[in-house]
Design a protein around this motif. Structure first.
Motif, PDB file in Angstrom:
ATOM      1  N   ALA A   1       0.820  -1.209   0.000  1.00  0.00           N
ATOM      2  CA  ALA A   1       0.000   0.000   0.000  1.00  0.00           C
ATOM      3  C   ALA A   1       0.854   1.259   0.000  1.00  0.00           C
ATOM      4  CB  ALA A   1      -0.930  -0.011   1.219  1.00  0.00           C
ATOM      5  N   GLY A   2       2.029   1.189   0.580  1.00  0.00           N
ATOM      6  CA  GLY A   2       2.879   2.367   0.663  1.00  0.00           C
ATOM      7  C   GLY A   2       3.925   2.457  -0.425  1.00  0.00           C
ATOM      8  N   LEU A   3       3.687   1.775  -1.574  1.00  0.00           N
ATOM      9  CA  LEU A   3       4.686   1.769  -2.637  1.00  0.00           C
ATOM     10  C   LEU A   3       4.925   3.171  -3.202  1.00  0.00           C
ATOM     11  CD1 LEU A   3       6.558   0.175  -4.503  1.00  0.00           C
ATOM     12  CD2 LEU A   3       4.603  -0.207  -6.028  1.00  0.00           C
ATOM     13  N   ALA A   4       3.842   3.918  -3.422  1.00  0.00           N
ATOM     14  CA  ALA A   4       3.992   5.261  -3.983  1.00  0.00           C
ATOM     15  C   ALA A   4       4.757   6.171  -3.019  1.00  0.00           C
ATOM     16  CB  ALA A   4       2.626   5.858  -4.304  1.00  0.00           C
ATOM     17  N   GLY A   5       4.437   6.090  -1.738  1.00  0.00           N
ATOM     18  CA  GLY A   5       5.149   6.910  -0.754  1.00  0.00           C
ATOM     19  C   GLY A   5       6.614   6.554  -0.669  1.00  0.00           C
ATOM     20  N   PHE A   6       6.908   5.244  -0.747  1.00  0.00           N
ATOM     21  CA  PHE A   6       8.302   4.828  -0.708  1.00  0.00           C
ATOM     22  C   PHE A   6       9.049   5.316  -1.947  1.00  0.00           C
ATOM     23  CE2 PHE A   6      11.645   1.727  -1.754  1.00  0.00           C
ATOM     24  CZ  PHE A   6      12.373   1.744  -0.584  1.00  0.00           C
TER      25      PHE A   6
END
Length: 498
Positions: free
Chosen positions: A65-70
């Motif tokens: 779920a946090g791929l974009a933030g990473f």
């Protein structure tokens, strides 16, 4: 002058305007270096983002779920220091920053992979580490940026070597009196909810001190002493510094039970002594004193003795309790060997291993076992080659630097990095006893990560200064001889100008 510091010595003051002036060729080459760095950093971001997404996809069949933030975080972690280097250190080595960023990114991917397993097995009672490590990465990069902006000339550090050493000794001995006893060693200082590991910063401070001390005293240390058994020994009075460092290393080993810091502390000094004097007798004396000290402490201090027993008899932990060697209480060394063995050449695949069997140290001391199990021997060699290449660039900076202080500073920092990688890798692979140190950039630990980025900043600054001084200063343009002749004729009333 002898050894690595045999180049002409600079005055030690700030760079003059002439030293900062670059030729047209240099001005053309500087963007090329930064362009190479930019392409490499872009490649690093792609690798780390792909690894982050692939890990959860292989374990949960879904993208995190946090791929974009990473991805955004890694983009700015790569972009911002690149822009700062382009502005404040345009001549710096183009590989140091990408290599450091790649190792940091690989560490974030591995910690995220371990967090998934630890979350699925709450009985292990191991907290999440990837998010906190990302925060410490941002802090470390920010510190690196500040150092590059404030420290415009590395030779300024030479003015404060004794103050640096006093602070280093205070930080080194502080855990023995005020530190917390965690996992058998006293290397942490608790500050509320945070824990500080002073030894990570001390290794940089002692390199700064040794570089300044050896720059001033290298000639005296290179004097020939007595010849014993065909070997030139150092003069007796010059053995004082190495004896003092030996005693301090033993005190750290006894009172803090920190084998790793003691080895790095003493090893860096011996390496820098050899680089400054080119005398193998210093290396032999250092190795002899290290073996004697480690042998005495290892046979008397219970915690260190337990690590030695786990190194000599790792599989005896599976024997009945009454048949185990005294001091052997952990199966981590044995589980690490099982991890490397099950990984083979190509590994089981990222996310397909069982690093939870290592226990609480899987995301710190033993993070390399996850690489060995899931990426195999090929993955371990790739990681070690990244470390070797980063150290090689640092050593290259030392060879190209014109001032002796910069030479020893770059070599000392590179030597400290190699020593720490060696003691950690050697410990988990069974080559030497376990030391409990964190693998640089990869393992969980805010103190270690920030200290490593401080090292990166100093290497970038020395690299930039060294490259500037290697290039000739652009000469002032000369007027043609014909123009000068005509001017003389006008002044003397000769033939008027046509």
């Amino acid at each position: 002058m002898r050894g690595l510091t045999s180049a002409p010595q600079d005055s030690g003051g700030p760079e003059s305007d002439a030293e900062r002036t670059m030729t047209f060729a240099a001005l053309a080459q500087a963007p090329n270096r930064r362009r190479t760095e930019a392409w490499l950093l872009g490649f690093v971001v792609l690798i780390t983002v792909f690894g982050y997404g692939y890990t959860e996809l292989s374990m949960k069949d879904t993208l995190p779920a946090g791929l974009a933030g990473f991805a955004v975080s890694m983009f700015f972690i790569a972009l911002v220091p690149h822009l700062v280097v382009r502005r404040f250190a345009p001549r710096a080595d183009p590989l140091i920053l990408p290599l450091s960023t790649l190792l940091t990114g690989i560490g974030l991917v591995l910690l995220h992979r371990l967090d998934i397993t630890y979350a699925e097995k709450p009985r292990l009672k191991i907290g999440q580490a990837a998010t906190g490590q990302l925060v410490w990465t941002v802090i470390g990069v920010a510190v690196c940026i500040v150092i590059l902006m404030v420290l415009r000339d590395h030779r300024i550090l030479q003015r404060y070597i004794y103050l640096t050493m006093v602070v280093a000794l205070v930080l080194l001995m502080a855990p023995a009196f005020f530190g917390a006893d965690m996992y058998g060693a006293k290397r942490w200082i608790l500050l509320g909810p945070l824990s500080l590991q002073p030894g990570e910063f001390v290794k940089i401070m002692i390199v700064v001190f040794f570089a300044g001390y050896l720059t001033v005293n290298r000639d005296a240390l290179a004097l020939s002493g007595r010849r014993v058994m065909g070997m030139q020994l150092p003069p007796g009075r010059q053995l004082g510094p190495i004896f003092t460092i030996w005693v301090i290393s033993l005190l750290v080993l006894v009172f803090e039970r920190d084998l790793g810091t003691s080895l790095i502390f003493f090893g860096v000094f011996v390496i820098m002594l050899y680089m400054a004097t080119e005398r193998t007798s210093w290396v032999l004396c250092g190795l002899l004193m290290a073996v004697v000290g480690a042998g005495v402490v290892g046979s008397t201090e219970p915690h260190v003795k337990g690590r030695v027993m786990a190194w000599l008899h790792p599989m005896d932990i599976f024997l009945p309790a009454d048949k185990r060697p005294p001091g052997l209480i952990s199966d981590q060394a044995a589980q690490a060997l099982f991890s490397f063995g099950s990984g083979g050449i190509g590994g089981t695949g990222l996310g397909q291993g069982h690093p939870e069997l290592i226990g609480f140290a899987g995301n710190s001391d033993f993070i390399l076992t996850t690489v060995g199990e899931e990426l195999g021997l090929a993955g371990v060699m790739a990681v070690l080659l990244l470390y070797a290449l980063l150290a090689q660039r640092g050593l290259r900076v030392g060879l190209t630097a014109r001032d002796p202080f910069g030479k020893l500073l770059a070599v000392g920092l590179s030597g400290a990095l190699l020593l720490q990688v060696f003691v950690v890798t050697g410990g988990v692979t069974g080559l030497i006893p376990l030391t409990g140190k964190a693998l640089p950039f990869l393992a969980k630990g805010g103190s270690s990560l920030v200290a490593n980025w401080v090292m990166v900043a100093v290497l970038l600054r020395v690299s930039d200064s060294a490259q500037r001084r290697r290039e000739p200063v652009r000469p002032a343009p000369e007027r043609p001889a014909a123009d000068a002749t005509q001017r003389v004729r006008r002044i003397t009333g000769g033939e008027p100008e046509a």
